[in-house]
Design an enzyme around this catalytic site. Sequence first.
Site, PDB file in Angstrom:
ATOM      1  N   LYS A   1       0.829  -1.212   0.000  1.00 36.13           N
ATOM      2  CA  LYS A   1       0.000   0.000   0.000  1.00 36.13           C
ATOM      3  C   LYS A   1       0.862   1.261   0.000  1.00 36.13           C
ATOM      4  O   LYS A   1       0.635   2.174  -0.778  1.00 36.13           O
ATOM      5  CB  LYS A   1      -0.923   0.034   1.230  1.00 36.13           C
ATOM      6  CG  LYS A   1      -1.856  -1.159   1.350  1.00 36.13           C
ATOM      7  CD  LYS A   1      -2.729  -1.060   2.571  1.00 36.13           C
ATOM      8  CE  LYS A   1      -1.975  -1.073   3.894  1.00 36.13           C
ATOM      9  NZ  LYS A   1      -1.263  -2.333   4.194  1.00 36.13           N
TER      10      LYS A   1
ATOM     11  N   ARG B   1      -9.109   1.384   9.171  1.00 35.73           N
ATOM     12  CA  ARG B   1      -8.702  -0.001   9.425  1.00 35.73           C
ATOM     13  C   ARG B   1      -9.789  -0.777  10.161  1.00 35.73           C
ATOM     14  O   ARG B   1      -9.608  -1.969  10.404  1.00 35.73           O
ATOM     15  CB  ARG B   1      -7.444   0.008  10.282  1.00 35.73           C
ATOM     16  CG  ARG B   1      -6.189  -0.408   9.497  1.00 35.73           C
ATOM     17  CD  ARG B   1      -5.058  -0.332  10.466  1.00 35.73           C
ATOM     18  NE  ARG B   1      -3.911  -1.086  10.122  1.00 35.73           N
ATOM     19  CZ  ARG B   1      -2.778  -0.555   9.646  1.00 35.73           C
ATOM     20  NH1 ARG B   1      -2.698   0.709   9.342  1.00 35.73           N
ATOM     21  NH2 ARG B   1      -1.723  -1.328   9.461  1.00 35.73           N
TER      22      ARG B   1
ATOM     23  N   ARG C   1      11.471  -6.000   4.435  1.00 33.13           N
ATOM     24  CA  ARG C   1      11.195  -4.558   4.386  1.00 33.13           C
ATOM     25  C   ARG C   1      12.192  -3.806   5.256  1.00 33.13           C
ATOM     26  O   ARG C   1      12.508  -4.230   6.367  1.00 33.13           O
ATOM     27  CB  ARG C   1       9.768  -4.274   4.874  1.00 33.13           C
ATOM     28  CG  ARG C   1       9.521  -2.780   5.062  1.00 33.13           C
ATOM     29  CD  ARG C   1       8.089  -2.391   4.962  1.00 33.13           C
ATOM     30  NE  ARG C   1       7.277  -2.852   6.080  1.00 33.13           N
ATOM     31  CZ  ARG C   1       5.976  -2.611   6.178  1.00 33.13           C
ATOM     32  NH1 ARG C   1       5.349  -1.932   5.222  1.00 33.13           N
ATOM     33  NH2 ARG C   1       5.297  -3.049   7.207  1.00 33.13           N
TER      34      ARG C   1
ATOM     35  N   ARG D   1      11.623  -2.749  11.018  1.00 31.37           N
ATOM     36  CA  ARG D   1      10.689  -2.292  12.054  1.00 31.37           C
ATOM     37  C   ARG D   1      10.436  -3.423  13.053  1.00 31.37           C
ATOM     38  O   ARG D   1      10.312  -4.576  12.657  1.00 31.37           O
ATOM     39  CB  ARG D   1       9.352  -1.900  11.413  1.00 31.37           C
ATOM     40  CG  ARG D   1       9.285  -0.472  10.972  1.00 31.37           C
ATOM     41  CD  ARG D   1       8.140  -0.183  10.033  1.00 31.37           C
ATOM     42  NE  ARG D   1       6.835  -0.680  10.473  1.00 31.37           N
ATOM     43  CZ  ARG D   1       5.718  -0.513   9.766  1.00 31.37           C
ATOM     44  NH1 ARG D   1       5.753   0.131   8.612  1.00 31.37           N
ATOM     45  NH2 ARG D   1       4.573  -0.984  10.196  1.00 31.37           N
TER      46      ARG D   1
ATOM     47  N   ARG E   1      -0.442  -9.400  13.185  1.00 32.64           N
ATOM     48  CA  ARG E   1      -0.996  -8.283  12.396  1.00 32.64           C
ATOM     49  C   ARG E   1      -1.881  -8.811  11.270  1.00 32.64           C
ATOM     50  O   ARG E   1      -2.876  -8.191  10.922  1.00 32.64           O
ATOM     51  CB  ARG E   1       0.149  -7.426  11.842  1.00 32.64           C
ATOM     52  CG  ARG E   1       0.871  -6.681  12.955  1.00 32.64           C
ATOM     53  CD  ARG E   1       2.121  -6.008  12.451  1.00 32.64           C
ATOM     54  NE  ARG E   1       1.820  -4.910  11.553  1.00 32.64           N
ATOM     55  CZ  ARG E   1       2.695  -4.377  10.721  1.00 32.64           C
ATOM     56  NH1 ARG E   1       3.922  -4.854  10.659  1.00 32.64           N
ATOM     57  NH2 ARG E   1       2.359  -3.376   9.957  1.00 32.64           N
TER      58      ARG E   1
HETATM   59  P1  ADP Z   1       2.280  -1.780   3.235  1.00 30.52           P
HETATM   60  O1  ADP Z   1       2.323  -0.285   3.140  1.00 30.52           O
HETATM   61  O2  ADP Z   1       1.058  -2.365   2.581  1.00 30.52           O
HETATM   62  O3  ADP Z   1       2.458  -2.284   4.625  1.00 30.52           O
HETATM   63  P2  ADP Z   1       4.822  -1.663   1.791  1.00 30.52           P
HETATM   64  O4  ADP Z   1       4.481  -0.767   0.652  1.00 30.52           O
HETATM   65  O5  ADP Z   1       5.660  -1.083   2.878  1.00 30.52           O
HETATM   66  O6  ADP Z   1       3.487  -2.353   2.398  1.00 30.52           O
HETATM   67  O7  ADP Z   1       5.515  -2.969   1.187  1.00 30.52           O
HETATM   68  C1  ADP Z   1       5.974  -4.027   2.052  1.00 30.52           C
HETATM   69  C2  ADP Z   1       7.334  -4.523   1.547  1.00 30.52           C
HETATM   70  O8  ADP Z   1       7.169  -5.200   0.291  1.00 30.52           O
HETATM   71  C3  ADP Z   1       8.339  -3.398   1.311  1.00 30.52           C
HETATM   72  O9  ADP Z   1       9.613  -3.887   1.663  1.00 30.52           O
HETATM   73  C4  ADP Z   1       8.246  -3.126  -0.195  1.00 30.52           C
HETATM   74  O10 ADP Z   1       9.456  -2.625  -0.727  1.00 30.52           O
HETATM   75  C5  ADP Z   1       7.901  -4.518  -0.747  1.00 30.52           C
HETATM   76  N1  ADP Z   1       6.984  -4.479  -1.888  1.00 30.52           N
HETATM   77  C6  ADP Z   1       5.968  -3.610  -2.119  1.00 30.52           C
HETATM   78  N2  ADP Z   1       5.317  -3.912  -3.270  1.00 30.52           N
HETATM   79  C7  ADP Z   1       5.931  -5.030  -3.767  1.00 30.52           C
HETATM   80  C8  ADP Z   1       5.728  -5.847  -4.930  1.00 30.52           C
HETATM   81  N3  ADP Z   1       4.743  -5.577  -5.810  1.00 30.52           N
HETATM   82  N4  ADP Z   1       6.549  -6.901  -5.112  1.00 30.52           N
HETATM   83  C9  ADP Z   1       7.535  -7.166  -4.200  1.00 30.52           C
HETATM   84  N5  ADP Z   1       7.775  -6.446  -3.101  1.00 30.52           N
HETATM   85  C10 ADP Z   1       7.000  -5.383  -2.869  1.00 30.52           C
HETATM   86  P1  AMP Z   2       1.263   0.603   9.191  1.00 33.08           P
HETATM   87  O1  AMP Z   2       2.450   1.496   9.073  1.00 33.08           O
HETATM   88  O2  AMP Z   2       0.093   1.074   8.378  1.00 33.08           O
HETATM   89  O3  AMP Z   2       1.603  -0.846   8.950  1.00 33.08           O
HETATM   90  O4  AMP Z   2       0.766   0.718  10.712  1.00 33.08           O
HETATM   91  C1  AMP Z   2       1.596   0.306  11.783  1.00 33.08           C
HETATM   92  C2  AMP Z   2       0.771   0.195  13.057  1.00 33.08           C
HETATM   93  O5  AMP Z   2       0.198   1.472  13.392  1.00 33.08           O
HETATM   94  C3  AMP Z   2      -0.428  -0.757  12.979  1.00 33.08           C
HETATM   95  O6  AMP Z   2      -0.072  -2.110  13.204  1.00 33.08           O
HETATM   96  C4  AMP Z   2      -1.320  -0.183  14.094  1.00 33.08           C
HETATM   97  O7  AMP Z   2      -0.859  -0.562  15.371  1.00 33.08           O
HETATM   98  C5  AMP Z   2      -1.094   1.317  13.956  1.00 33.08           C
HETATM   99  N1  AMP Z   2      -2.080   1.934  13.038  1.00 33.08           N
HETATM  100  C6  AMP Z   2      -1.822   2.557  11.853  1.00 33.08           C
HETATM  101  N2  AMP Z   2      -2.945   3.007  11.289  1.00 33.08           N
HETATM  102  C7  AMP Z   2      -3.961   2.661  12.136  1.00 33.08           C
HETATM  103  C8  AMP Z   2      -5.375   2.829  12.111  1.00 33.08           C
HETATM  104  N3  AMP Z   2      -6.002   3.438  11.076  1.00 33.08           N
HETATM  105  N4  AMP Z   2      -6.094   2.326  13.148  1.00 33.08           N
HETATM  106  C9  AMP Z   2      -5.503   1.716  14.180  1.00 33.08           C
HETATM  107  N5  AMP Z   2      -4.180   1.511  14.266  1.00 33.08           N
HETATM  108  C10 AMP Z   2      -3.404   1.974  13.254  1.00 33.08           C
END
Ligand code: ADP
Ligand code: AMP
Length: 213
Positions: free
Chosen positions: A13, A88, A127, A160, A171
């Site tokens: 995302k 969420r 990541r 992270r 999660r």
């Molecule tokens: P989210 O925001 O949904 O938690 P991220 O955008 O941070 O996910 O992506 C999670 C991990 O996967 C990151 O390390 C990113 O670089 C990698 N990633 C994102 N999109 C792809 C894809 N289409 N194919 C492979 N790896 C990806």
């Molecule tokens: P993210 O960076 O989106 O993966 O979010 C990391 C963490 O932040 C999540 O696992 C939750 O603990 C918290 N968080 C982020 N956005 C929300 C939301 N909209 N509602 C509740 N918790 C959130």
Amino acid sequence: MKIIMLGAPGAGKGTQAKMLADRYGIPHISTGDIFRANIKNNTELGQKAKGFMDKGLLVPDELVVDLVIDRIKNADCMRGFIFDGFPRTVPQAEALTYALNNQNEKIDYAIEVEVPDENIIERMGGRRACVGCGATYHVVFNAPKVEGICDHCGEKLILRDDDKPETVKDRLKVYHDQTQPLIDFYAEKGAHVRIDGTQDIMKVFEDITKILD
Ligand code: ADP
Ligand code: AMP
């Protein structure tokens, strides 16, 4: 254009939201980034959120909703925004719908980036997040130019705490229980689109922009 990115943690995302924000000139609003910035600055909100985040749990709705509703009143959201990680829960989505309704507005697209749970664990383990600007990388799929260093701001990249495999499993459960119902919520409003998130990053982007353009 008002957009929500839906999908499991690690579905991509944030990666897509940043590129979409650049392309369409609208802000990328990540509630996760907002909480992490608050934790880094040791604010009261950060102190409240940290315990939940470390356990892979959601931060309570009341700490999230007002913050987001205030954020979208800023002038930079006049032409729209891209939410990443919000809403969420169903109550968050209802609060957002209510706030937008009051201004005769609505979410145009809820884009679900679909990735099976099996792929997510691999994605999260690889990541790396920048401690400075929050940019994200993947050690294999989206590596920085210099290992361990952010291309954008030169700060250090870290794994992270909540991306460790034990927490990722929790999660994913939270996602399926509390966030996945939003797919039906936005499908009923005619805003839901599903994209195959297992494709490479640029192909996912192409699929999304084909719809938004
Ligand atoms: P989210 O925001 O949904 O938690 P991220 O955008 O941070 O996910 O992506 C999670 C991990 O996967 C990151 O390390 C990113 O670089 C990698 N990633 C994102 N999109 C792809 C894809 N289409 N194919 C492979 N790896 C990806
Ligand atoms: P993210 O960076 O989106 O993966 O979010 C990391 C963490 O932040 C999540 O696992 C939750 O603990 C918290 N968080 C982020 N956005 C929300 C939301 N909209 N509602 C509740 N918790 C959130």
